[in-house]
Design an enzyme around this catalytic site. Sequence first.
Site, PDB file in Angstrom:
ATOM      1  N   LYS A  52       3.641  -4.216  -0.344  1.00 55.52           N
ATOM      2  CA  LYS A  52       4.667  -4.464   0.667  1.00 55.52           C
ATOM      3  C   LYS A  52       5.525  -5.686   0.375  1.00 55.52           C
ATOM      4  O   LYS A  52       6.548  -5.884   1.031  1.00 55.52           O
ATOM      5  CB  LYS A  52       4.035  -4.563   2.052  1.00 55.52           C
ATOM      6  CG  LYS A  52       3.294  -3.331   2.498  1.00 55.52           C
ATOM      7  CD  LYS A  52       4.096  -2.042   2.569  1.00 55.52           C
ATOM      8  CE  LYS A  52       5.360  -2.107   3.346  1.00 55.52           C
ATOM      9  NZ  LYS A  52       5.753  -0.767   3.887  1.00 55.52           N
TER      10      LYS A  52
HETATM   11  N1  PMP Z   1      -1.527   0.785   1.695  1.00 54.02           N
HETATM   12  C1  PMP Z   1      -1.558  -0.341   2.424  1.00 54.02           C
HETATM   13  C2  PMP Z   1      -2.778  -1.183   2.372  1.00 54.02           C
HETATM   14  C3  PMP Z   1      -0.448  -0.700   3.219  1.00 54.02           C
HETATM   15  O1  PMP Z   1      -0.492  -1.833   3.939  1.00 54.02           O
HETATM   16  C4  PMP Z   1       0.678   0.128   3.231  1.00 54.02           C
HETATM   17  C5  PMP Z   1       1.871  -0.250   4.065  1.00 54.02           C
HETATM   18  N2  PMP Z   1       1.796   0.029   5.418  1.00 54.02           N
HETATM   19  C6  PMP Z   1       0.663   1.315   2.485  1.00 54.02           C
HETATM   20  C7  PMP Z   1      -0.457   1.589   1.711  1.00 54.02           C
HETATM   21  C8  PMP Z   1       1.775   2.319   2.541  1.00 54.02           C
HETATM   22  O2  PMP Z   1       2.974   1.881   2.026  1.00 54.02           O
HETATM   23  P1  PMP Z   1       4.351   2.410   2.607  1.00 54.02           P
HETATM   24  O3  PMP Z   1       4.610   1.679   3.885  1.00 54.02           O
HETATM   25  O4  PMP Z   1       5.340   2.063   1.549  1.00 54.02           O
HETATM   26  O5  PMP Z   1       4.254   3.870   2.860  1.00 54.02           O
END
Ligand code: PMP
Length: 333
Positions: free
Chosen positions: A45
């Site tokens: 992120k």
């Molecule tokens: N894995 C973790 C540990 C996350 O914090 C996030 C973000 N919410 C994601 C995966 C998914 O990423 P995205 O928001 O880009 O879909």
Amino acid sequence: MGAISKGFSEAVGHTPLIRLRALSELTGCEILGKAEFMNPGGSVKDRAALGILMEAEASGELRPGGTVVEGTAGNTGIGLAHLCNARGYRALIVIPETQSAEKIGLLRSLGAEVRTVPAVPYADPNNYVRLSGRIAAEIPGAVWANQFDNLANRRAHYNSTAPEIWEQCDGRIDAWVAATGTGGTYAGVALFLKERREAVRCVLADPDGSALYSWATSGELRAEGSSITEGIGNSRVTANLADAPIDDAVRIDDQEALGTIYQMLWKEGLFMGGSVGINVAAAVETARRLGPGHRIVTVLCDGGDRYRSRLYDRDWLAGRGLQQPQRLPLVSG
Ligand code: PMP
């Protein structure tokens, strides 16, 4: 190896692509993990947070000394808190109280103003995402990062994560597999890869308790069960995900995700968070569906340190009806 990075912001990205040896051997495919836990704020992120801030700066919406407000499961808030310190802003983070104590504590240590709120569905006006939007609207000069529906999120992955993967693979990629929270990572990379090579199979991974597997396979938003994973799964289709290519979807339950992250620790030396278990187990399932000889890329979103009191704690797992995987002793001599 690049030259000297100008501060935190330039240190985001340029992460290794790691071949997961044991799972590659097991499947006869090459399973590669983009090491996003190596970002300076510790997760995938950081890229979205940086992209959102840079677009808000460029548009003039975010000015020096301004406040950045966001509703987050933790990692976006952590990335934003680092970046706000580095770039001269205040961070105000709204987070569901169900998220790990490690992430909430870290946000406070970083100096963000943290508001923990009860976890309620998106339809409820007090849902953390909706509340963060209202708080931003009430503070003069504040910007709402709005990671779920702000397309700056997936543009960050389209412009950085995806080209890095493409270059690291020399364009040889058969499948891209990722779970989605906001959808930024999945969609940004999928859109880029499809433009380069239409045949790249884009596979959405999903935990139990999320409606996206059902949406991707039948068009209907329907959720069953629940998951201990954090930051992934959704009850709705975000703007970041809405028009992303999806060729296939895989649903993974918590016990399988746990087995996967413990195997990664014991066999690869990689200490990972729960969403990595969903991603890598879905990559293995994709390898099974495609057959041997394919190259499959997924993302190692964050590290295990953020979940030590949960995913790596036997009693916490037992309290949720889950079994801590047991390591077999190494045979010596
Ligand atoms: N894995 C973790 C540990 C996350 O914090 C996030 C973000 N919410 C994601 C995966 C998914 O990423 P995205 O928001 O880009 O879909």
